[in-house]
Motif scaffolding. Sequence first.
Motif, PDB file in Angstrom:
ATOM      1  N   ALA A   1      50.369   9.070  40.904  1.00  0.00           N
ATOM      2  CA  ALA A   1      50.124  10.509  40.874  1.00  0.00           C
ATOM      3  C   ALA A   1      48.716  10.750  41.389  1.00  0.00           C
ATOM      4  CB  ALA A   1      50.271  11.062  39.449  1.00  0.00           C
ATOM      5  N   ARG A   2      48.517  11.923  41.976  1.00  0.00           N
ATOM      6  CA  ARG A   2      47.207  12.214  42.551  1.00  0.00           C
ATOM      7  C   ARG A   2      46.717  13.574  42.056  1.00  0.00           C
ATOM      8  NH1 ARG A   2      47.399  11.389  48.868  1.00  0.00           N
ATOM      9  NH2 ARG A   2      48.527  13.378  48.716  1.00  0.00           N
TER      10      ARG A   2
ATOM     11  N   ASP B   1      47.625  16.591  44.024  1.00  0.00           N
ATOM     12  CA  ASP B   1      49.013  17.034  43.942  1.00  0.00           C
ATOM     13  C   ASP B   1      49.306  17.792  42.645  1.00  0.00           C
ATOM     14  OD1 ASP B   1      49.284  15.664  46.321  1.00  0.00           O
ATOM     15  OD2 ASP B   1      50.076  13.851  45.363  1.00  0.00           O
ATOM     16  N   MET B   2      48.424  17.609  41.661  1.00  0.00           N
ATOM     17  CA  MET B   2      48.629  18.277  40.366  1.00  0.00           C
ATOM     18  C   MET B   2      48.007  19.666  40.344  1.00  0.00           C
ATOM     19  SD  MET B   2      47.441  15.165  37.867  1.00  0.00           S
ATOM     20  CE  MET B   2      47.698  13.467  38.357  1.00  0.00           C
TER      21      MET B   2
END
Lengths: 445, 445, 458, 458
Positions: free
Chosen positions: D239-240, D243-244
Amino acid sequence: MSEDDARGTPYAPHTAATTAAMLDAVGVDSEAALFDIPESVAFDSDFDIPERSERETRSHVEGILGRNDDLTAFLGRGHYDHYVPSIVDDLAGRSEFLTSYTQYQPEIAQGFLQALFEYQSMLVELTGLGVANCSMYDAATALGEAATLSQRLRSVSGDRILVPDLLRAGKRAVLDNYAAGPGLTVETYPTTDGNVDLDALRGALGDDVAMVYAENPTVRGTIEEGLAAVGDAADAHDALFCLGTDPVAMALLETPASVGADVVVGDASSLGTGTAYGFGLGLFVTREAYLRQVPGRLVGAAEDDSGRRAYTLTLQTREQHIRRERATSNICTNQAWVALRAAMHAAWLGPDGLVDLAESCVTRARDLAARIDEISGVRAPVHDRHHFREFVAHTDQPAEAIRADLAEEGYAVHAVGDHEIQICATETTERAVDDFVDTLAEVAR
Amino acid sequence: MSEDDARGTPYAPHTAATTAAMLDAVGVDSEAALFDIPESVAFDSDFDIPERSERETRSHVEGILGRNDDLTAFLGRGHYDHYVPSIVDDLAGRSEFLTSYTQYQPEIAQGFLQALFEYQSMLVELTGLGVANCSMYDAATALGEAATLSQRLRSVSGDRILVPDLLRAGKRAVLDNYAAGPGLTVETYPTTDGNVDLDALRGALGDDVAMVYAENPTVRGTIEEGLAAVGDAADAHDALFCLGTDPVAMALLETPASVGADVVVGDASSLGTGTAYGFGLGLFVTREAYLRQVPGRLVGAAEDDSGRRAYTLTLQTREQHIRRERATSNICTNQAWVALRAAMHAAWLGPDGLVDLAESCVTRARDLAARIDEISGVRAPVHDRHHFREFVAHTDQPAEAIRADLAEEGYAVHAVGDHEIQICATETTERAVDDFVDTLAEVAR
Amino acid sequence: RYEPLLSEKSSETVSTEDGPLPDDLTRDSLTLPDVSEPELARHYTRLSQTNYGVESGPFPLGSCTMKYNPSFTEDLAASPDAAVHPDQPTETTQGTLELLYRLQDYLGRIGGMDAVSLQPPAGAAGEFAGILVAKAYHEHNGEDRSEVLIPESAHGTNFASAAMAGYDVVSLAGDDDGRVDLDALEAAVGEETAALMLTNPNTLGLFERDIEAIAEIVHDAGGLLYYDGANLNALLGRARPGDMGFDVMHYNVHKTFATPHGGGGPGAGPIGVTDELAPFLPAPRVAESGGGYEYVDPDRSMGKVHGFYGNWPVLLKAYAYIARLGDAGLADASAKAVLNANYLAEQIDYEIPFGPFHHEFVASAGEQDAADVAKRMLDYGVHPPTTKWPEIVPEALMTEPTEAESRRTLDQLAAAFDAVAGESDETLASAPESTAARRIDQVRAAREPRLSWQSLDE
Amino acid sequence: RYEPLLSEKSSETVSTEDGPLPDDLTRDSLTLPDVSEPELARHYTRLSQTNYGVESGPFPLGSCTMKYNPSFTEDLAASPDAAVHPDQPTETTQGTLELLYRLQDYLGRIGGMDAVSLQPPAGAAGEFAGILVAKAYHEHNGEDRSEVLIPESAHGTNFASAAMAGYDVVSLAGDDDGRVDLDALEAAVGEETAALMLTNPNTLGLFERDIEAIAEIVHDAGGLLYYDGANLNALLGRARPGDMGFDVMHYNVHKTFATPHGGGGPGAGPIGVTDELAPFLPAPRVAESGGGYEYVDPDRSMGKVHGFYGNWPVLLKAYAYIARLGDAGLADASAKAVLNANYLAEQIDYEIPFGPFHHEFVASAGEQDAADVAKRMLDYGVHPPTTKWPEIVPEALMTEPTEAESRRTLDQLAAAFDAVAGESDETLASAPESTAARRIDQVRAAREPRLSWQSLDE
């Protein structure tokens, strides 16, 4: 570990079998099952970064670094190259030092704590002031911290910070950011022939000044001649007198305490580190009276249960991990290992060696300036002062052209004015001086 | 410590005052008075060696070394360059290892002893034989020691040592010196297409032969195909079979034990050291039956007073410091630290990594030979064998001219015959292979 | 603090099938420890923590000269420019050759020798090479001499090296003062005498005052005088073997020129000879030629004692040390080494029967067992002296503090000696108690040898 | 094993008279320790022996990510080619700039950020810089927002950095599950909200599952979302932050990219931002231009947080680490870090109130004092976890083994936890007993500060 066999990080010990057994013990059937990440924000692509063997990585990085030109740098202006003895790399590189954490468990960190205590003590000797912290990031951030310190002291009022007009731009930019939070404004005062213009400074001073900053040696390498008067002038308005310097200079020049400095900042990476692209070691020393307002970590002597001397981080209630937004600073990670190196280097030199080194900073600059002054088309030094390590020279040709021509020939100098170059001389460029002078003579005419 | 201030060795702590006080305690008034040297043999002149600061010394030595040309060496023939991971320098460089003495006080030398015990154990695994010593100087002296071992064994008689005709001259010269003392003579047997000529060897054998020596891979990089028959032939005459090899090769090739080797010698510095001008690590492994006749130091497992496992040098009555002229060898100082490095490197590689590395030695040589065989004017490999790391190529042009032309272009190869060059390929020259092949194509036509 | 063996941490068996070679040329499998780099780093870090080095504390091992090893020499040895293949053409390795040439030259000046070979990879190899030079010399002169004379108190390597060269060893008893007995020498010397091997100062730290007479006796008999350089650290700048009449000598660079002992090695044992013996030196040597350097084989070389050119990295470090210290530093190193030995001797209670000594002295543990004294000293946090040798001193404590120790450290050492001197045999016998391992059963280790982890399972 | 201070070994006062400067410009004298190199080497060697590093044993400090620091990155940082003066013209330092450019690029990809500045010399400096970027952004948009929201459980630096930037800090209580309470957030957010600072996974190791809702709430109010990168080691390749919905973030290279902690520093705290915020980044940044690299000042830069370009050697090491591991290695590092935390948690007796956690978990010492538990763990030869924080867990034991530990070491750690869990308060209170120093009186140290050897004489 093998080159052809990489399947993940080489720095985790798990074989496929161990991983399976561990997943089993946890009660899941895959590593993916351990991640509690909503589908909508999961990353299912690649960074597109290739993996490499250690050998390939070294070769790759060495290839990149190899694109730096091999210049002999007569450069200073805040970042200095002194010879660092091998033993510093050897000892500081021991994993017990290099890979250790901040000393929050002092019982297993006595070695590093003692080394930092010794670092603090050496700065106390060099400055004549009572309290040195065990590092800030660099000279610029240390100056910024000094400015915010002035706002925390009841004895100081005002919201203006006075700095010399010649202050290096990068340092000024950092100071502006530190000053802005507590609502300080930064203003300049004039210099004359490189040094503080005392009359002008007095004119700029007022009771709304919180701090006066001066440097010795100055960024142009001149040695100040009336710092005590600067200290007195600041004091007369209840302003802090903050002095910027470095440990090599302090070994020879008037002690900060003797000229009335309240805070000493600067970069101590001139010991222990050498040229490292501006990598710094912010030194921060102040009066004992301001102890509770000092930013950063402090190491203190203590006793352990068996009554023996021991060392510990102390007065931590000043710090962000305890006091949060009311801390004296946000600094957490500092430059401890760089401080360790500086202390090692200073201890290797000893007082003799350090004074000799400082004296050579005066004589090398003086001698090189004298030789350069002989060159047709160059006048040096521009400032009629004593110098430390570096000096400004006037060139009949445009300085930028001289700088560029010298770079072609493998030498770097600063261009600091339309017709002014700045040259720094330390022992590490000793062997190149003759050729440099000849080359300058050629390009300067 | 200071540069301008040298008055003697920088590695003694004495100030003038301490020296005076110590002389006083001894009851003499000068250092000179401590020397009991007759006037007639006293030296009252100078060596005329200047003293230098550490910085100056580094610069001086770097200046000398800088006169070496920067060649890419496709060289082998007994000295090999494999990539040594950084961690080896880091760990082996720890002063507790590097500056320690031979482990005659095992209670404070457990770390090094254990590391050497592990080194011996890895060699036991690699060879399949029972006893490895913890180092000789290099492959040549290990071979010499094997020859003298043959003279100490009651099961062996005879005074002839048979070695392959291709044996490297330097190794032969050393062997000759070791063999002369006990009255051995060294003779050669022929090779065919690089490998042992078994029929010829059988012809040369007799009951007056004490030892037969063969190498795998051979000095020309070929892999032997009938070593068990060599072992059998030697055994039939009660001669020792001594096999020369190295630890990388052993990771892949038939184990020495399986072909009947009685002694294994060779250079283990192919692990842990890299190119170091022939600096070696003599490995010496033999059968348990010959234990009491082994030359050099042995580390054994033991127990301490508290019943815990500990390690110690053992069977020291074989050695010169106890047995004097009846010792198994005169070796005292060995290559312990080089053995430590080799063990670290082997442990870093692990069995996967070591086998991969060995396999790459086969494929790199094969692939490079195939590419070179495409070049007009070159035929490779000369020997119709499997190869390890290196191979011989036939050149239409004189080999010496090719060698010299390549050196001009920055590549080194061996000239081993009038029209034969020898080329070694490991991972460290990987990036240069394409350019090398192109260059060879130019100079070889 | 027990650190498991690598094999006890993790072991893996890898098959070599499906590789690039036919199966009949390969082994079946390979079993070795399989650990990650972090585990490896911890393993050797922990092992190092149970090991004592020069930077751990005082290290007064007589005859071994555990002086400080300057860190900068390691950096130089690790220089990429020093990483050269021995078969590179000499025109491309002029830097390496120049350094070797300069070291030959410096060593010649320091020892008073006319020609030097750097090839022997250790002191014992230097002895072997030096004796073979002497042998080649005699043989060239048509003489077949069979004996080498060695004083009883000499290093064991002297005896072993002479024997390896094919000589019969004749051991010489010393005189009552601990030096060579001239009468015994006269009696032993003769037409079979190839050489006399001598250390000076000898292993008691005493200068052989009669060295000129000794040289005359040996030379008159047609023999050569061999100097064992183990104790050269006592004499730098004050006396030179060449000036005393020695014909051949070896230098122990890890004793005299501060290269690290490395837990037993590597060392280097260059040899120096007079002009007369130079043609017999190992092949090749470095010579100057037209502003450059080349290898030349001495005309009547005795051959080789190392497959290539010796222990190059060690030689490089030795050169750097000499270049750092220069005349003044070398002489001062000897002066301080001798001062330290004399000062330490002054402070300790054990009797020292022989003197005046130089850089080392041999005390006697008297009624105590010297080996036990050594074990007990470990409990005081210092390294003990060499023990039980030379045998001329009962229960010998052969002590050499070197120049590196401060007065403060010497006082600590003396305090350790004196504390142990006052302790009971029982205390000594059960020492050490504060070390990573307690007293180790060496007898059983030798009786039931277990020399690999494979043997532990048996 | 007490090692005296350098000043207690030998001290010397040197006069500065007769130097090259007039007396009125110089100090009178300088007093400092005066020791030889051998003494120096022993001093620091002995000091190191009382210090615990990653290569000494397990180091499960929650939030600090004491992973293994690859040795080869040190060699690269020591390369002469890396020793460049910051004022050298950029046309002569293309290697340095290329490396920095590549690192900017890699970090952008790893964090999902559009633009990166490498200048901040530590994580806290990154926070300060990031918040100043946000401030510059708001000011450019004519908005004068005064508050930064920070969850109660956040790192102390978040609060301090926001305050240093001139913001009022609004602390947000968490929900019962240990995550952000959306209602509390809704209530707190408003037109004064400049930013919300968040760690994800948070300091309990929990992923903030509602991160998209959180982002929406903050963004809707015109605020920015700041990502504290301290726990990024949990998410690599999974997860990055970008991207959140995070707008600004900092990277802790000594946590995520294995640069050594150095006993407290140096670190490096690069920051990443979205395109929208890129013009406000610190000056200068490295840009590509015509096949080469140059420095450019972002149009509306917030200025600087370091006098030069940040902690170059640290950045170099971080780049080398990323280049070594690549995609697969980075993702595996996170996977193994999370596996290790979960495996260890499974083995220990202490209660762990919150989950599912990722690379770290916070156990509760229950009735025991967590600080005492930590001291007692030292006696078992392991480093203890972070203690007493976050406060949401009573007597917190914040534990992060990292990917570097083997199962075997995790089992040893668990055994240490469990042994201590069964011990009495008295035993714990008198711990440690096997360390170089026993329990240290911190209260008195703070009450009577002695911060230099000069103060010891008073």
